[in-house]
Scaffold this active site. Sequence first.
Site, PDB file in Angstrom:
ATOM      1  N   ASP A 193       0.849  -1.183   0.000  1.00 40.74           N
ATOM      2  CA  ASP A 193       0.000   0.000   0.000  1.00 40.74           C
ATOM      3  C   ASP A 193       0.890   1.240   0.000  1.00 40.74           C
ATOM      4  O   ASP A 193       1.901   1.282   0.721  1.00 40.74           O
ATOM      5  CB  ASP A 193      -0.873  -0.036   1.264  1.00 40.74           C
ATOM      6  CG  ASP A 193      -2.067   0.874   1.165  1.00 40.74           C
ATOM      7  OD1 ASP A 193      -2.934   0.612   0.336  1.00 40.74           O
ATOM      8  OD2 ASP A 193      -2.117   1.859   1.922  1.00 40.74           O
ATOM      9  N   ILE A 194       0.530   2.244  -0.812  1.00 43.04           N
ATOM     10  CA  ILE A 194       1.272   3.507  -0.788  1.00 43.04           C
ATOM     11  C   ILE A 194       0.896   4.253   0.495  1.00 43.04           C
ATOM     12  O   ILE A 194      -0.283   4.496   0.753  1.00 43.04           O
ATOM     13  CB  ILE A 194       0.947   4.369  -2.024  1.00 43.04           C
ATOM     14  CG1 ILE A 194       1.312   3.622  -3.305  1.00 43.04           C
ATOM     15  CG2 ILE A 194       1.707   5.699  -1.956  1.00 43.04           C
ATOM     16  CD1 ILE A 194       0.920   4.346  -4.582  1.00 43.04           C
TER      17      ILE A 194
ATOM     18  N   ASP B 243      -2.325   9.917  -9.894  1.00 40.45           N
ATOM     19  CA  ASP B 243      -2.297   8.888 -10.937  1.00 40.45           C
ATOM     20  C   ASP B 243      -0.869   8.623 -11.403  1.00 40.45           C
ATOM     21  O   ASP B 243      -0.474   7.486 -11.637  1.00 40.45           O
ATOM     22  CB  ASP B 243      -3.153   9.316 -12.132  1.00 40.45           C
ATOM     23  CG  ASP B 243      -4.649   9.174 -11.861  1.00 40.45           C
ATOM     24  OD1 ASP B 243      -5.010   8.590 -10.829  1.00 40.45           O
ATOM     25  OD2 ASP B 243      -5.446   9.661 -12.689  1.00 40.45           O
TER      26      ASP B 243
ATOM     27  N   GLU C 178      -4.707   2.586  -4.322  1.00 48.76           N
ATOM     28  CA  GLU C 178      -3.253   2.678  -4.155  1.00 48.76           C
ATOM     29  C   GLU C 178      -2.653   1.375  -3.650  1.00 48.76           C
ATOM     30  O   GLU C 178      -1.521   1.342  -3.180  1.00 48.76           O
ATOM     31  CB  GLU C 178      -2.903   3.810  -3.185  1.00 48.76           C
ATOM     32  CG  GLU C 178      -3.272   3.571  -1.729  1.00 48.76           C
ATOM     33  CD  GLU C 178      -4.708   3.953  -1.385  1.00 48.76           C
ATOM     34  OE1 GLU C 178      -4.970   4.147  -0.182  1.00 48.76           O
ATOM     35  OE2 GLU C 178      -5.547   4.056  -2.295  1.00 48.76           O
TER      36      GLU C 178
END
Length: 312
Positions: A172-173, A189, A216
């Site tokens: 996960d970001i 994006d 994300e």
Amino acid sequence: MNKRAVVLIVDDEVSNIEILSAALEEQHEICFATSGQEALEVARSISPDLVLLDVMMPDMDGYEVCRRIKSDPLLADIPVIFTTALGDQDAEVRGLEIGAIDYVTKPISPVIVQARVRNHLEMKQMRDQLAALAVTDALTGLGNRRKLETILNQEVMRLARTGANLSVLILDIDFFKRFNDSYGHTAGDRCIAMVGAALARAVRRAADLAVRYGGEEFACLLPETSHDEAMEIASNIRERVRALGIPHSESDAAPHVTVSVGVATATCFNGADPMSWVKAADEQLYIAKKAGRNGVAGRIFRQEELRELHAA
């Protein structure tokens, strides 16, 4: 150069295999089997692009071979063409009803065989291309969630035959909502696309799969990969994302974009729920986030633990 299609020829008469092989070997890779059981073993081993299958064989006839091919999720999409000396319309209907795509009658006409094989391979290629578009994430070019779930099901079934390991990564970001709020959705994006590219560079084996799981969040499927190897890949992914140097002034983890990664490894077994691996990796991702993010957490799961996750 385009990869040559693989055609599996199944016939208990070697002379028939030689005739078909001579007609097709210039344009295609040829493999063969002389019994139904051998045909199934070869098909599972190499996953051919098309099967030319004799109807009349001892022990296991072509109808039963075709039925087993079409009932196996790993083989079901392979087109089957029956080769037969039978002139019986009922026999032809029976073959088509169990999943064959065409019939070629004996004695073999090389020109007709070549044309029918070529046409069905072209149709399969078009179907494969459409199927690929349906499981591809437009922003990153990686697979999407649907592709992960499809391949995960296939891999768990395949690896259960030998009791091999499967490792799954969920990443996960970190603080991505803050990133979007601060830099805008266009930059968001672009960030997702760059992280996806870094992920693709880190996961390079042909059998491995990297996907954008949603938003994300990303996932990796690593067949026949030990836990130590999976943890090393996860660390490599984290480092590659750090090296992108994408500024993130609103992150509590670092002044640049980072990821947290959860890793789950388990031995595949018959009856396993494939999504248990995803649940286990997601559990480890939560631990990585709770520890401060920009890190990796993972462990090996026992069969009993996967069953408990499935039941939860």
